[in-house]
Design a protein around this motif. Structure first.
Motif, PDB file in Angstrom:
ATOM      1  N   GLU A  88     -42.989 -25.185 -64.779  1.00 37.46           N
ATOM      2  CA  GLU A  88     -42.934 -26.298 -63.681  1.00 37.46           C
ATOM      3  C   GLU A  88     -42.862 -26.449 -62.690  1.00 37.46           C
ATOM      4  O   GLU A  88     -43.153 -26.681 -61.496  1.00 37.46           O
ATOM      5  CB  GLU A  88     -43.233 -27.305 -63.998  1.00 37.46           C
ATOM      6  CG  GLU A  88     -44.037 -27.868 -65.692  1.00 37.46           C
ATOM      7  CD  GLU A  88     -43.533 -27.478 -66.954  1.00 37.46           C
ATOM      8  OE1 GLU A  88     -42.522 -26.964 -66.727  1.00 37.46           O
ATOM      9  OE2 GLU A  88     -44.390 -27.499 -68.426  1.00 37.46           O
ATOM     10  N   GLN A  89     -41.062 -25.879 -63.220  1.00 35.49           N
ATOM     11  CA  GLN A  89     -41.066 -25.640 -61.465  1.00 35.49           C
ATOM     12  C   GLN A  89     -41.220 -24.680 -60.563  1.00 35.49           C
ATOM     13  O   GLN A  89     -41.929 -24.788 -59.142  1.00 35.49           O
ATOM     14  CB  GLN A  89     -39.007 -25.070 -61.364  1.00 35.49           C
ATOM     15  CG  GLN A  89     -38.766 -26.456 -62.352  1.00 35.49           C
ATOM     16  CD  GLN A  89     -36.925 -26.221 -62.914  1.00 35.49           C
ATOM     17  OE1 GLN A  89     -36.982 -24.773 -62.850  1.00 35.49           O
ATOM     18  NE2 GLN A  89     -36.198 -27.144 -62.672  1.00 35.49           N
ATOM     19  N   VAL A 148     -37.295 -33.235 -56.969  1.00 42.54           N
ATOM     20  CA  VAL A 148     -35.123 -33.572 -56.935  1.00 42.54           C
ATOM     21  C   VAL A 148     -34.771 -32.261 -58.026  1.00 42.54           C
ATOM     22  O   VAL A 148     -33.584 -32.208 -57.388  1.00 42.54           O
ATOM     23  CB  VAL A 148     -34.902 -34.957 -57.573  1.00 42.54           C
ATOM     24  CG1 VAL A 148     -34.081 -34.948 -57.785  1.00 42.54           C
ATOM     25  CG2 VAL A 148     -35.703 -35.877 -56.162  1.00 42.54           C
ATOM     26  N   ALA A 149     -35.522 -32.158 -58.793  1.00 43.91           N
ATOM     27  CA  ALA A 149     -34.577 -31.356 -59.315  1.00 43.91           C
ATOM     28  C   ALA A 149     -34.605 -29.903 -58.817  1.00 43.91           C
ATOM     29  O   ALA A 149     -33.311 -29.524 -59.211  1.00 43.91           O
ATOM     30  CB  ALA A 149     -35.314 -30.902 -60.781  1.00 43.91           C
ATOM     31  N   CYS A 179     -48.752 -32.291 -53.908  1.00 45.22           N
ATOM     32  CA  CYS A 179     -48.946 -33.487 -55.313  1.00 45.22           C
ATOM     33  C   CYS A 179     -50.835 -32.707 -54.780  1.00 45.22           C
ATOM     34  O   CYS A 179     -51.025 -32.998 -55.990  1.00 45.22           O
ATOM     35  CB  CYS A 179     -49.043 -35.007 -54.813  1.00 45.22           C
ATOM     36  SG  CYS A 179     -47.718 -35.475 -55.204  1.00 45.22           S
ATOM     37  N   GLN A 211     -44.872 -33.988 -49.674  1.00 45.67           N
ATOM     38  CA  GLN A 211     -44.909 -34.164 -50.836  1.00 45.67           C
ATOM     39  C   GLN A 211     -46.834 -34.926 -50.836  1.00 45.67           C
ATOM     40  O   GLN A 211     -46.898 -33.935 -52.072  1.00 45.67           O
ATOM     41  CB  GLN A 211     -44.187 -34.910 -50.912  1.00 45.67           C
ATOM     42  CG  GLN A 211     -43.428 -34.843 -52.554  1.00 45.67           C
ATOM     43  CD  GLN A 211     -41.915 -35.764 -52.493  1.00 45.67           C
ATOM     44  OE1 GLN A 211     -41.466 -35.638 -52.344  1.00 45.67           O
ATOM     45  NE2 GLN A 211     -41.949 -36.224 -53.231  1.00 45.67           N
ATOM     46  N   THR A 219     -45.080 -39.449 -59.105  1.00 40.93           N
ATOM     47  CA  THR A 219     -43.988 -38.886 -59.831  1.00 40.93           C
ATOM     48  C   THR A 219     -43.600 -37.967 -60.331  1.00 40.93           C
ATOM     49  O   THR A 219     -42.539 -37.410 -59.931  1.00 40.93           O
ATOM     50  CB  THR A 219     -43.726 -40.501 -60.895  1.00 40.93           C
ATOM     51  OG1 THR A 219     -44.758 -40.430 -61.514  1.00 40.93           O
ATOM     52  CG2 THR A 219     -44.015 -41.753 -60.539  1.00 40.93           C
ATOM     53  N   GLY A 220     -44.142 -37.046 -60.919  1.00 41.34           N
ATOM     54  CA  GLY A 220     -43.798 -35.788 -61.513  1.00 41.34           C
ATOM     55  C   GLY A 220     -43.241 -35.195 -61.011  1.00 41.34           C
ATOM     56  O   GLY A 220     -42.398 -34.687 -60.963  1.00 41.34           O
ATOM     57  N   LYS A 239     -31.793 -30.069 -56.363  1.00 37.67           N
ATOM     58  CA  LYS A 239     -30.038 -30.453 -56.682  1.00 37.67           C
ATOM     59  C   LYS A 239     -30.115 -28.931 -56.837  1.00 37.67           C
ATOM     60  O   LYS A 239     -28.246 -28.623 -56.800  1.00 37.67           O
ATOM     61  CB  LYS A 239     -30.242 -31.318 -58.076  1.00 37.67           C
ATOM     62  CG  LYS A 239     -30.002 -32.384 -57.256  1.00 37.67           C
ATOM     63  CD  LYS A 239     -30.500 -33.589 -59.002  1.00 37.67           C
ATOM     64  CE  LYS A 239     -29.710 -34.567 -58.791  1.00 37.67           C
ATOM     65  NZ  LYS A 239     -30.050 -35.557 -59.881  1.00 37.67           N
ATOM     66  N   SER A 260     -42.339 -35.557 -57.953  1.00 33.51           N
ATOM     67  CA  SER A 260     -40.612 -36.000 -57.175  1.00 33.51           C
ATOM     68  C   SER A 260     -39.585 -35.165 -57.869  1.00 33.51           C
ATOM     69  O   SER A 260     -39.110 -35.049 -57.790  1.00 33.51           O
ATOM     70  CB  SER A 260     -41.185 -37.475 -56.775  1.00 33.51           C
ATOM     71  OG  SER A 260     -39.558 -37.978 -56.168  1.00 33.51           O
ATOM     72  N   ARG A 261     -40.054 -35.456 -58.882  1.00 30.81           N
ATOM     73  CA  ARG A 261     -38.963 -35.104 -60.283  1.00 30.81           C
ATOM     74  C   ARG A 261     -38.774 -33.437 -59.844  1.00 30.81           C
ATOM     75  O   ARG A 261     -37.351 -33.382 -59.893  1.00 30.81           O
ATOM     76  CB  ARG A 261     -39.021 -35.349 -61.875  1.00 30.81           C
ATOM     77  CG  ARG A 261     -39.101 -37.063 -62.086  1.00 30.81           C
ATOM     78  CD  ARG A 261     -39.706 -37.449 -63.402  1.00 30.81           C
ATOM     79  NE  ARG A 261     -40.636 -37.278 -63.825  1.00 30.81           N
ATOM     80  CZ  ARG A 261     -41.666 -38.278 -64.283  1.00 30.81           C
ATOM     81  NH1 ARG A 261     -41.532 -39.522 -63.683  1.00 30.81           N
ATOM     82  NH2 ARG A 261     -42.700 -37.481 -64.160  1.00 30.81           N
ATOM     83  N   LEU A 262     -39.727 -33.415 -60.346  1.00 28.06           N
ATOM     84  CA  LEU A 262     -39.275 -31.438 -60.065  1.00 28.06           C
ATOM     85  C   LEU A 262     -38.949 -31.274 -58.432  1.00 28.06           C
ATOM     86  O   LEU A 262     -37.544 -30.896 -58.607  1.00 28.06           O
ATOM     87  CB  LEU A 262     -40.660 -30.739 -60.167  1.00 28.06           C
ATOM     88  CG  LEU A 262     -41.839 -31.153 -61.439  1.00 28.06           C
ATOM     89  CD1 LEU A 262     -43.471 -30.221 -60.954  1.00 28.06           C
ATOM     90  CD2 LEU A 262     -40.496 -29.469 -62.182  1.00 28.06           C
TER      91      LEU A 262
END
Length: 157
Positions: free
Chosen positions: A41-42, A76-77, A61, A57, A69-70, A80, A72-74
């Motif tokens: 996924e990443q 953010v990870a 998508c 972003q 939302t999915g 980080k 966005s989570r990817l």
């Protein structure tokens, strides 16, 4: 019973889903076996950014055909881990552009090699002409539904 009318060998949705799952599961195993610190996924996020850096972003998508939302989570990870960075648009501060970092690019190259090897293994033994027909037919189904960024030779293809 209407369920009895479903034949998995004739169900395009089932067949395409099952092949996709097979590819993803095999690729996940290969990433782990090769010690690659990335998920499928990443990797799906990093590849279009390596092709077209600075996608918004929202555009990302669309390219990924995935909900905000999915994605966005990817993102953010990945941020980080220092693999991407986000910047607010100069025109509209609400819009975030995503850029792949050098560390992200270093992961993409070996990941793409692994993806291509995995693909070759999965289609080994399939007649190249039949495979070409399969791809053309699937593309004919997909193309009318895709954002223009997905239709070209660039991101997401």
């Amino acid at each position: 019973m209407s369920v009895d009318k479903l034949n998995p060998r004739e169900a395009l949705g089932f067949l395409s889903w099952k092949v996709s799952r097979l590819f993803i599961n095999e690729l996940t195993t290969r990433f782990i076996d090769e010690g690659m610190d990335i998920t499928v996924e990443q990797c799906r996020v990093l590849i279009p950014l390596a092709q077209v850096d600075g996608l918004s972003q929202g555009r990302l998508c669309n390219v990924l055909s995935q909900e905000k939302t999915g994605v966005s989570r990817l993102v953010v990870a990945l941020e980080k881990r220092g693999l991407v960075r986000r910047e607010a648009s100069k025109e509209d501060r609400r819009v975030k552009h995503i850029f792949i970092t050098d560390a992200g690019r270093e992961l993409v190259e070996p990941a793409v090699d692994t993806i291509l090897e995995n693909y070759s293994n999965l289609v080994r033994g399939i007649d190249p002409e039949e495979l070409a027909i399969c791809k053309r037919v699937l593309w004919q189904i997909l193309e009318p539904t895709l954002d223009e960024a997905c239709r070209g030779e660039g991101a997401g293809r």
